[in-house]
Motif scaffolding. Structure first.
Motif, PDB file in Angstrom:
ATOM      1  N   ASP A 130      85.868   0.199-109.615  1.00 43.58           N
ATOM      2  CA  ASP A 130      86.448  -1.071-109.164  1.00 43.58           C
ATOM      3  C   ASP A 130      87.719  -1.411-109.939  1.00 43.58           C
ATOM      4  N   GLU A 131      87.750  -1.062-111.233  1.00 45.42           N
ATOM      5  CA  GLU A 131      88.954  -1.341-112.043  1.00 45.42           C
ATOM      6  C   GLU A 131      90.142  -0.550-111.508  1.00 45.42           C
ATOM      7  N   GLN A 132      89.880   0.696-111.149  1.00 40.04           N
ATOM      8  CA  GLN A 132      90.973   1.519-110.596  1.00 40.04           C
ATOM      9  C   GLN A 132      91.443   0.944-109.260  1.00 40.04           C
ATOM     10  N   ILE A 133      90.497   0.530-108.432  1.00 43.02           N
ATOM     11  CA  ILE A 133      90.871  -0.030-107.121  1.00 43.02           C
ATOM     12  C   ILE A 133      91.699  -1.300-107.300  1.00 43.02           C
ATOM     13  N   LYS A 134      91.263  -2.145-108.239  1.00 40.30           N
ATOM     14  CA  LYS A 134      92.023  -3.390-108.473  1.00 40.30           C
ATOM     15  C   LYS A 134      93.438  -3.089-108.938  1.00 40.30           C
ATOM     16  N   GLU A 135      93.572  -2.090-109.790  1.00 44.13           N
ATOM     17  CA  GLU A 135      94.919  -1.719-110.260  1.00 44.13           C
ATOM     18  C   GLU A 135      95.772  -1.199-109.091  1.00 44.13           C
ATOM     19  N   LEU A 136      95.170  -0.397-108.228  1.00 44.45           N
ATOM     20  CA  LEU A 136      95.914   0.132-107.072  1.00 44.45           C
ATOM     21  C   LEU A 136      96.341  -1.000-106.139  1.00 44.45           C
ATOM     22  N   ILE A 137      95.466  -1.975-105.963  1.00 43.34           N
ATOM     23  CA  ILE A 137      95.809  -3.129-105.124  1.00 43.34           C
ATOM     24  C   ILE A 137      97.003  -3.864-105.728  1.00 43.34           C
ATOM     25  N   LYS A 138      96.967  -4.033-107.044  1.00 40.73           N
ATOM     26  CA  LYS A 138      98.069  -4.701-107.745  1.00 40.73           C
ATOM     27  C   LYS A 138      99.387  -3.955-107.524  1.00 40.73           C
ATOM     28  N   ARG A 139      99.286  -2.625-107.381  1.00 46.71           N
ATOM     29  CA  ARG A 139     100.483  -1.797-107.208  1.00 46.71           C
ATOM     30  C   ARG A 139     100.858  -1.628-105.740  1.00 46.71           C
ATOM     31  N   SER A 140     100.256  -2.428-104.858  1.00 45.05           N
ATOM     32  CA  SER A 140     100.548  -2.380-103.414  1.00 45.05           C
ATOM     33  C   SER A 140     100.194  -1.037-102.785  1.00 45.05           C
ATOM     34  N   ALA A 141      99.191  -0.381-103.334  1.00 48.67           N
ATOM     35  CA  ALA A 141      98.788   0.924-102.805  1.00 48.67           C
ATOM     36  C   ALA A 141      97.981   0.778-101.522  1.00 48.67           C
ATOM     37  N   VAL A 142      97.908   1.873-100.776  1.00 47.94           N
ATOM     38  CA  VAL A 142      96.971   1.989 -99.667  1.00 47.94           C
ATOM     39  C   VAL A 142      96.045   3.159-100.008  1.00 47.94           C
ATOM     40  N   ILE A 143      94.758   2.968 -99.748  1.00 44.01           N
ATOM     41  CA  ILE A 143      93.749   3.982-100.073  1.00 44.01           C
ATOM     42  C   ILE A 143      93.144   4.489 -98.768  1.00 44.01           C
ATOM     43  N   GLY A 144      93.157   5.794 -98.576  1.00 46.75           N
ATOM     44  CA  GLY A 144      92.622   6.382 -97.347  1.00 46.75           C
ATOM     45  C   GLY A 144      91.150   6.753 -97.499  1.00 46.75           C
ATOM     46  N   GLY A 145      90.321   6.326 -96.573  1.00 46.79           N
ATOM     47  CA  GLY A 145      88.898   6.656 -96.596  1.00 46.79           C
ATOM     48  C   GLY A 145      88.676   8.099 -96.157  1.00 46.79           C
ATOM     49  N   ALA A 146      87.847   8.827 -96.920  1.00 46.14           N
ATOM     50  CA  ALA A 146      87.619  10.247 -96.651  1.00 46.14           C
ATOM     51  C   ALA A 146      86.275  10.477 -95.963  1.00 46.14           C
ATOM     52  N   LEU A 147      86.206  11.565 -95.201  1.00 49.89           N
ATOM     53  CA  LEU A 147      85.018  11.861 -94.390  1.00 49.89           C
ATOM     54  C   LEU A 147      84.275  13.110 -94.872  1.00 49.89           C
ATOM     55  N   ASP A 148      84.323  13.351 -96.178  1.00 46.56           N
ATOM     56  CA  ASP A 148      83.552  14.434 -96.769  1.00 46.56           C
ATOM     57  C   ASP A 148      82.188  13.843 -97.144  1.00 46.56           C
ATOM     58  N   ALA A 149      81.122  14.372 -96.552  1.00 48.49           N
ATOM     59  CA  ALA A 149      79.800  13.723 -96.638  1.00 48.49           C
ATOM     60  C   ALA A 149      79.348  13.420 -98.063  1.00 48.49           C
TER      61      ALA A 149
ATOM     62  N   LEU B 274      87.270  -6.401-102.616  1.00 48.19           N
ATOM     63  CA  LEU B 274      87.981  -6.544-103.897  1.00 48.19           C
ATOM     64  C   LEU B 274      89.382  -7.110-103.688  1.00 48.19           C
ATOM     65  N   ALA B 275      89.997  -6.737-102.569  1.00 49.26           N
ATOM     66  CA  ALA B 275      91.377  -7.177-102.302  1.00 49.26           C
ATOM     67  C   ALA B 275      91.415  -8.578-101.707  1.00 49.26           C
ATOM     68  N   GLY B 276      90.362  -8.936-101.012  1.00 47.85           N
ATOM     69  CA  GLY B 276      90.376 -10.206-100.292  1.00 47.85           C
ATOM     70  C   GLY B 276      91.146 -10.120 -98.984  1.00 47.85           C
ATOM     71  N   ASN B 277      91.450  -8.892 -98.547  1.00 46.96           N
ATOM     72  CA  ASN B 277      92.146  -8.686 -97.271  1.00 46.96           C
ATOM     73  C   ASN B 277      91.987  -7.229 -96.848  1.00 46.96           C
ATOM     74  N   ALA B 278      92.554  -6.895 -95.707  1.00 41.89           N
ATOM     75  CA  ALA B 278      92.445  -5.512 -95.200  1.00 41.89           C
ATOM     76  C   ALA B 278      93.789  -4.792 -95.286  1.00 41.89           C
ATOM     77  N   ASP B 279      94.578  -5.142 -96.289  1.00 40.72           N
ATOM     78  CA  ASP B 279      95.942  -4.606 -96.387  1.00 40.72           C
ATOM     79  C   ASP B 279      96.049  -3.300 -97.172  1.00 40.72           C
ATOM     80  N   HIS B 280      94.941  -2.860 -97.766  1.00 39.42           N
ATOM     81  CA  HIS B 280      95.046  -1.738 -98.700  1.00 39.42           C
ATOM     82  C   HIS B 280      94.209  -0.529 -98.314  1.00 39.42           C
ATOM     83  N   ILE B 281      93.776  -0.486 -97.067  1.00 37.03           N
ATOM     84  CA  ILE B 281      92.961   0.660 -96.645  1.00 37.03           C
ATOM     85  C   ILE B 281      93.542   1.327 -95.399  1.00 37.03           C
ATOM     86  N   GLY B 282      93.196   2.590 -95.259  1.00 35.61           N
ATOM     87  CA  GLY B 282      93.598   3.364 -94.091  1.00 35.61           C
ATOM     88  C   GLY B 282      92.652   4.547 -93.970  1.00 35.61           C
ATOM     89  N   ILE B 283      93.043   5.523 -93.168  1.00 33.66           N
ATOM     90  CA  ILE B 283      92.230   6.725 -92.994  1.00 33.66           C
ATOM     91  C   ILE B 283      92.929   7.899 -93.681  1.00 33.66           C
TER      92      ILE B 283
END
Ligand SMILES: [Zn+2]
Length: 355
Positions: free
Chosen positions: A236-255, A289-298
């Motif tokens: 969660d700490e890493q995710i919060k830092e990435l959000i602070k840096r305006s990052a987008v995180i892609g969700g992966a489909l490896d089981a 964690l972000a409070g919005n859907a601005d930081h995720i993708g595929i």
């Protein structure tokens, strides 16, 4: 819905799996009938016609080649020069796909907008899929100077590490810092406006990289540690830092990254109840964690050395990403947010970087 997939190892499949990605997935799998050299033979999910079928008009496509020191048990090349040559072969395949009209490189604002317009207006069945070139693991950069050469042929994102110890950073299942050479790489990436892909950096290298890099950061294919506890996933700490840096995180489909307690080669998607909704669990965690859907993708990573034996049971080919909008709607996501997830967040990111 127009979809962007931020992580596909297309050329690796073409050259190391010997898959002709201009064919349908059914044809590719038929051709692999009887092959046993890799665990995912006959279980491919990705090809260019399937990308078109799924309206996946833009992808981040990799070059990938690891260097291994004599004491490194992972598969890889014995010298950086060999690894570089491998990536140049991969580049040659992307170029061949461009010549064949199957793909088109996107590497700046102008080519991005041009491609988006063309994809939307082109009604012919075989329109070229756009690709942004990314390097997964920087081992193949023989010297820092090679990065400028790579930029010249279109490289726009670099993940300094992959699995294990690397020449510029330490990756998944490894530990330790990037060191002087890694920091030099980051400086050169900054100068060239190359995107830092935080995926695969081990914790030490992750924090060091973010401390020493002021350019754009994304994580092309990464799930969350709170759901599946592994160093490959973000805390969660890493995710919060990435959000602070305006990052987008892609969700992966490896089981194994989607559901806990997955055992490679033994577990199967059906009995582990691994389906597309499990990726939404990870992405939803980031949204909370972000409070919005601005930081995720595929960033599906489909056919990244695994196939249907290790991906969601309700996905037959990559075209099934088109099932996602309905699943997000069921979770209560608004249309506007779903558009951001399927393409809008990556596009906003790219337009900011390539302004
Ligand atoms: Zn990866």
């Amino acid at each position: 819905m127009f979809t962007i997939d931020a992580h596909l190892d297309l050329s690796m499949n073409a050259l190391e799996w010997n898959r002709d990605l201009t064919k349908t997935v059914a044809d590719i799998n038929k051709r692999e009938n009887g092959l046993t050299d890799k665990p995912d033979r006959g279980k491919a999910t990705v090809s260019i016609p399937e990308l078109r079928k799924g309206n996946i008009g833009l992808v981040v496509a990799t070059q990938i080649a690891r260097y291994v020191a004599p004491d490194n048990p992972l598969p890889g090349w014995h010298s950086p020069e060999q690894a570089w040559a491998q990536t140049q072969g991969q580049l040659a395949w992307y170029n061949a796909m461009e010549e064949a009209g199957e793909m088109v490189q996107v590497n700046n604002r102008e080519t991005l907008e041009k491609h988006l317009t063309a994809w939307e207006s082109d009604s012919k069945a075989e329109k070229p899929v756009g690709y942004i070139l990314s390097l997964e693991g920087a081992d193949s950069l023989v010297t820092i100077r090679h990065l400028e050469k790579a930029y010249a042929y279109g490289l726009r994102a670099v993940g300094p590490a992959h699995y294990g110890p690397g020449r510029y950073a330490q990756g998944t299942d490894a530990a330790g810092f990037m060191g002087a050479k890694g920091k030099e790489l980051l400086k050169e990436m900054e100068r060239l406006n190359i995107i830092l892909d935080a995926t695969h950096l081990c914790d030490d290298s992750f924090w060091e990289a973010l401390d020493h890099f002021s350019g754009p950061v994304w994580a092309s294919h990464n799930n969350v540690r709170a759901i599946v506890n592994h160093n490959r996933q973000f805390s969660d700490e890493q995710i919060k830092e990435l959000i602070k840096r305006s990052a987008v995180i892609g969700g992966a489909l490896d089981a194994w990254m989607m559901v806990p307690d997955w055992i490679r080669g033994q577990s199967d998607p059906q009995s582990m109840n691994c389906n597309l909704e499990k990726m939404i669990d990870h992405l939803d965690h980031i949204c909370q964690l972000a409070g919005n859907a601005d930081h995720i993708g595929i960033g599906s990573d489909l056919d990244g050395a695994f196939g249907r034996e290790q991906c969601p049971c309700d996905l037959e080919t990559i075209a099934d990403l088109r099932k996602l909008p309905v699943l997000f709607t069921k979770r209560g996501y608004a249309k506007n947010d779903i558009e951001k997830i399927m393409h809008g967040n990556w596009l906003r990111f790219l337009r900011r970087v390539w302004n």
